[in-house]
Scaffold this active site. Structure first.
Site, short mmCIF file in Angstrom:
data_model
loop_
_atom_site.label_atom_id
_atom_site.label_comp_id
_atom_site.label_asym_id
_atom_site.label_seq_id
_atom_site.Cartn_x
_atom_site.Cartn_y
_atom_site.Cartn_z
N ASP A 328 -81.93 -52.89 63.23
CA ASP A 328 -80.66 -52.61 62.62
C ASP A 328 -79.79 -52.00 63.72
O ASP A 328 -80.31 -51.51 64.70
CB ASP A 328 -81.01 -51.61 61.50
CG ASP A 328 -79.83 -50.87 60.97
OD1 ASP A 328 -78.96 -51.54 60.45
OD2 ASP A 328 -79.82 -49.64 61.07
N ASN A 686 -131.18 -54.74 67.38
CA ASN A 686 -129.85 -54.79 66.79
C ASN A 686 -129.21 -53.40 66.78
O ASN A 686 -128.04 -53.23 67.10
CB ASN A 686 -130.02 -55.32 65.36
CG ASN A 686 -128.71 -55.76 64.78
OD1 ASN A 686 -127.89 -56.34 65.49
ND2 ASN A 686 -128.50 -55.48 63.53
N1 LIG Z 1 -67.55 -45.03 53.94
C1 LIG Z 1 -67.18 -46.29 54.04
N2 LIG Z 1 -65.98 -46.68 53.57
C2 LIG Z 1 -65.61 -47.95 53.68
N3 LIG Z 1 -66.33 -48.91 54.21
C3 LIG Z 1 -67.53 -48.61 54.70
C4 LIG Z 1 -68.01 -47.28 54.65
N4 LIG Z 1 -69.24 -47.28 55.21
C5 LIG Z 1 -69.48 -48.53 55.58
N5 LIG Z 1 -68.48 -49.36 55.27
C6 LIG Z 1 -68.36 -50.78 55.54
O1 LIG Z 1 -69.53 -51.48 55.11
C7 LIG Z 1 -70.05 -52.22 56.19
C8 LIG Z 1 -71.53 -52.44 56.02
O2 LIG Z 1 -72.22 -51.22 56.00
P1 LIG Z 1 -73.78 -51.25 56.09
O3 LIG Z 1 -74.23 -49.88 55.77
O4 LIG Z 1 -74.33 -52.42 55.37
O5 LIG Z 1 -74.06 -51.58 57.58
P2 LIG Z 1 -73.67 -50.80 58.88
O6 LIG Z 1 -73.83 -49.35 58.64
O7 LIG Z 1 -72.33 -51.26 59.35
O8 LIG Z 1 -74.67 -51.39 59.94
P3 LIG Z 1 -76.27 -51.44 60.02
O9 LIG Z 1 -76.69 -52.50 59.07
O10 LIG Z 1 -76.46 -51.83 61.43
O11 LIG Z 1 -76.80 -50.08 59.72
C9 LIG Z 1 -69.64 -51.42 57.40
O12 LIG Z 1 -69.66 -52.19 58.56
C10 LIG Z 1 -68.24 -50.99 57.02
O13 LIG Z 1 -67.34 -52.03 57.28
MG LIG Z 2 -78.29 -48.60 59.67
#
Ligand SMILES: Nc1ncnc2c1ncn2[C@@H]1O[C@H](COP(=O)(O)OP(=O)(O)OP(=O)(O)O)[C@@H](O)[C@H]1O
Ligand SMILES: [Mg+2]
Length: 872
Positions: A328, A686
């Site tokens: 990840d 054995n």
């Molecule tokens: N607090 C938040 N408010 C709005 N959008 C968010 C917030 N946190 C995350 N996101 C959006 O959701 C997306 C996906 O989040 P997710 O937790 O699935 O993965 P990540 O944290 O980006 O990455 P990884 O999978 O590598 O941990 C983020 O890339 C962001 O665009």
């Molecule tokens: Mg993560």
């Protein structure tokens, strides 16, 4: 919770537990802890000795040995039965000791990976409650706890307040789809919507709840142990596959010996003890001990020196076999401590508006959703914008959830009375909900892409004004209003800009990726983030992605050998990609920290969680890194390979040597007028061989065995042992042909005692030779210090020479051997050693051809799987 009425109101439950919504005082909690004991889930309690022994007895080899022991007792062959029983007892004790030693090393680290719970406690009666992170073990009935996504429900609880709460109760029902829970004050009779049980996982939403039952009184403790739903791992496939083949052989041997004896030599049931002894001789009875000791030693070493917690011993073997590791990004390769970098307006110029609106939304999400800790991006927004948001009234919030890449907040402006809906999240998802001409949308996406390509995380911000709604009476009111905000309201928005964030790489990430590549492991990055951000982070860490795609482009199997970045993955996508890789024949590890990684952690052969992972990710992982530094992964892989290489060496040596002995003994039994060895002698040799083999658990395999993933492949192993087993049998028989021709007179081999002793000595000496020449990785010719296996082989040879003339030898029916015998034997063994070395070279060369130039210790039965070029 069965004893109390489940339909009590929250207030009645609080009263009965003599607590309140503000939680217990520290003194009350301490008194209750002393009275009811720690909140320890039964499965994490250390196993008692009898339980360990019983578990050891469940092993297939042990079961077969016990059967053979029973058969011997049945024909009143008490000596044989006693020796078999002793073998089983020793093997169980050694195994249980090994496991316990590993457990003890892990115990020192367990607190580092132990779950914690967010608890409200008051220093004393008059003080305000404080929110504390306490070890789950410290919870007592009456404690008030807070839950957020990714938390494991720490005890059996009654909800007091909740918001959009859904939990997965898979541990009870086997059903993984989440169920909704709500803090209804007058619950329906028999409904359990207002109760959550220990071991459930919060999948979405938040709640405040009071602890009702802990420890052994939880429903989890009352439920029967849950069957493991995991798909068979690499370890199951290899070691158990081999065990199955061998058990069949063992069970076939005695009837075959009996039949052959009856047909060819007219022998009757008196051959049964010999037949049983031969079957025991074929058994790698120390396999469970060697496996446990190798893995337990590896796990204990990792715990001590690298702060790595291996929660399931076979996972260490699987880690040695991993040829693809999916990781990840956020929170694993990066620290997930984002810092806001820029705020860009709709025209692409610096403009604080976007940050302002995003921070207002973050502030109210934090408060309305009652999150115990803000989401990392929200925290970064609040840090950057300073105090903001309180000038509005928050009305409702829809926070991010696994698989949903945006968050929406509804606020009211108390002065103007306007209602504002603010949405922030992944650029694609937010722009989809904006009213924009197609060209404008593409231009904005490209801008977000440029920011992402610089390695920054990007949030798009959009907002819209909503008309007055009669059900929103105004600020301050609570209740059903929140449910009036649904994802369907997120449309027709106006784009307000982008906010970008830096997120530093995790300590040791670059070194760790380098080390993994050097170990022949293909690394893929599976992330929920933007492809541009992910690709840049990868490059900054020294890993050039061969391909960058998004999950929506297709979930086909990932190419082997080159790093692929798959962005915008949902939790399901991550798990599907892992499953597809496994189906393509790879042994797959998954390293992830978040709720969105849990399905993939469970789908992989080995799930790994970094130090900062959420509780449920740690609970789902097989290996938890307690150190800050990611470089521990490389060390854990090497430890896994070392353990597997030793297990492979043991199997190769034992099985080829055992098979050779059995074949030779069967042939001799049919050619000679008497049995080539007495049953008790077969068992004694054995036993000596078994004891010597324990050294393999302490061996240090040569460097070549550690350079590539080590996968035990039953077909390759069976080919190896057949070839070398036959060679061994031929050597045994040839030895006796030469001796019979050369030795004449009173000490000639037609004297039974002389023959038995000669066979005994010859057997132990050839076994010592095989130990030295067939072990993996390091060849004798490579030199180096003898090591435990060398010493052990020498000791075995010494016993082979010294036992027959000793009083113990006499008790076993043996006698001193004529001097000429030793001279001749030395010559024959010399020839055998040269043949073995040549045969092994030839075998390794053939293995080289088959494994695309990556032969090493692994080719001898433990075929090397080069990334993506698997040879099944
Ligand atoms: N607090 C938040 N408010 C709005 N959008 C968010 C917030 N946190 C995350 N996101 C959006 O959701 C997306 C996906 O989040 P997710 O937790 O699935 O993965 P990540 O944290 O980006 O990455 P990884 O999978 O590598 O941990 C983020 O890339 C962001 O665009
Ligand atoms: Mg993560």
């Amino acid at each position: 919770m069965a004893s109390e009425p489940v339909t009590d109101t929250a207030l009645r439950v609080l009263r009965r537990l003599e607590t309140g919504p503000r939680g217990l005082t520290e003194a009350e909690a301490a008194a209750r802890l002393a009275a009811v004991g720690e909140n320890i889930p039964p499965r994490s309690r250390a196993l008692s000795w009898p339980a360990r022994w019983l578990r050891a007895l469940r092993d297939p080899f042990t079961a077969v040995l016990l059967t053979l022991g029973l058969v011997s007792a049945f024909v009143a062959s008490w000596g044989t039965a006693a020796v078999i029983l002793a073998l089983v007892a020793v093997s169980c004790v050694l195994r249980a000791t090994g496991e316990r030693r590993a457990d003890r090393s892990l115990a020192t680290l367990r607190h580092l990976v132990a779950g914690t719970a967010t608890v409200l406690r008051r220093p004393d009666d008059t003080a305000d409650p404080r929110v504390r992170e306490l070890p789950v073990t410290d919870l007592v009935p009456g404690d008030v706890v807070r839950l957020a996504p990714g938390d494991l429900v720490p005890a059996d609880i009654r909800l007091l307040r909740s918001r959009g709460l859904t939990v997965s109760q898979a541990v009870f029902t086997g059903e993984s789809s989440p169920v909704s829970k709500a803090a209804a004050d007058l619950p329906e009779p028999r409904a359990e919507d207002h109760l959550c049980f220990q071991g459930s996982v919060v999948t979405a939403g938040t709640a405040t709840a009071v602890v009702v039952h802990t420890g052994a009184r939880t429903r989890f403790a009352a439920a029967h142990p849950v069957p493991d739903h995991r798909v068979p791992s690499a370890f199951d496939r290899s070691v158990h596959g081999i065990a199955r083949v061998l058990v069949r052989f063992m069970l076939l041997t005695p009837p075959l010996v009996l039949m052959a004896g009856a047909v060819l030599r007219g022998r009757g049931l008196e051959t049964l003890p010999f037949a049983v002894a031969v079957a025991v001789g074929l058994t790698p009875e120390m396999l469970p001990v060697i496996v446990t000791t190798c893995l337990a030693r590896g796990a204990a070493g990792l715990a001590r020196t690298r702060q790595v917690v291996v929660r399931r011993l076979p996972a260490l073997h699987d880690l040695g076999a991993v040829d693809v590791l999916c990781v990840d990004k956020t929170g694993t390769l990066t620290q997930d401590r984002p810092v806001a970098a820029r705020s860009l307006g709709p025209d692409g110029h610096d403009d604080p508006e976007a940050l302002h609106w995003a921070a207002v939304a973050a502030w109210w999400t934090l408060h309305l959703a009652e999150l115990p800790t803000p989401d990392a991006l929200d925290a970064a927004l609040l840090d950057a914008a300073g105090p903001t948001g309180e000038e509005y009234d928050g009305l409702a919030a829809l926070p991010v959830e696994p698989g949903r890449r945006l968050a929406t907040t509804l606020v009211a402006d108390p002065l103007g009375g306007r209602r504002l809906l603010i949405t922030k999240g992944a650029a694609e998802d937010v722009l989809d909900r904006c009213d924009l001409p197609g060209g404008e949308r593409r231009r904005l996406l490209a801008r977000a892409g440029r920011e992402a390509a610089a390695g920054r995380r990007v949030l798009a911000v959009a907002a819209t004004e909503l008309p007055h709604h009669p059900l929103y009476p105004g600020p301050g009111a609570t209740g059903p209003r929140a449910s009036l905000l649904t994802p369907a309201d997120e449309h027709g928005l106006t784009f307000r800009g982008l906010v970008t964030f830096h997120d530093e790489p995790a300590p040791g990430a670059a070194e760790s990726l380098r080390a993994l590549t050097a170990l022949g492991i293909t690394v893929h990055v599976l992330t929920g983030d933007h492809p541009g951000t992910a690709a840049r982070v990868c490059r900054d860490l020294g890993l050039e992605p061969g391909e960058v795609r998004t999950a929506a482009d297709g979930t086909g199997p990932l190419p082997a050998g080159a790093t692929t970045v798959v962005a915008r993955c949902t939790p399901r996508d991550k798990a599907d990609l892992v499953t597809a890789l496994r189906a393509a024949g790879h042994t797959v590890g998954f390293l992830g920290d978040g709720v969105n990684d849990v399905p993939a952690l469970l789908a992989a052969d080995v799930g790994l969680a970094p130090r900062g992972a959420v509780p449920v990710a740690r609970e789902s992982a097989d290996v938890v890194l307690a150190a800050k530094d990611l470089t521990a992964i490389g060390h854990a892989v090497v430890a896994g390979r070392r353990g597997s290489a030793n297990i492979a060496s043991y199997l190769r040596v034992t099985l080829s040597s055992n098979l050779g002995n059995v074949l030779a003994m069967l042939a001799a039994a049919l050619l000679l007028p008497f049995l080539p060895m007495l049953p008790v002698q077969v068992l004694a040799q054995n036993l000596c061989f078994d004891a010597a083999q324990l050294a393999f658990a302490h061996d240090r395999p040569g460097a070549p065995a550690l350079r590539r993933p080590t996968v035990l492949r039953p077909p390759a192993l069976l080919r190896f042992i057949t070839a070398f087993g036959v060679l061994n049998a031929v050597a045994d028989l040839a030895t006796f042909a030469v001796l019979a021709l050369a030795l004449r007179g009173p000490d000639a081999l037609d004297d039974q005692a002389v023959f038995h002793s000669a066979w005994f000595t010859e057997n132990l000496l050839t076994q010592a030779l095989v130990m030295l020449l067939l072990r993996g990785g390091r060849h004798l010719a490579e030199g180096g210090r003898p090591g435990p296996v060398g010493w052990s082989a020498a000791l075995l040879a010494a016993v082979g020479l010294a036992l027959p003339p000793s009083p113990l030898g006499a008790a076993l029916g043996m006698t001193a051997l004529p001097a000429g015998y030793h001279l001749l034997l030395t010559a024959v063994l010399g020839v055998y050693a040269v043949t073995l070395v040549l045969a092994r070279r030839r075998h390794d060369r053939r293995g080289t051809g088959r494994t695309d130039g990556h032969a090493d210790g692994g080719t001898t039965g433990c075929t090397v799987a080069q990334s993506g070029k698997l040879h099944r």
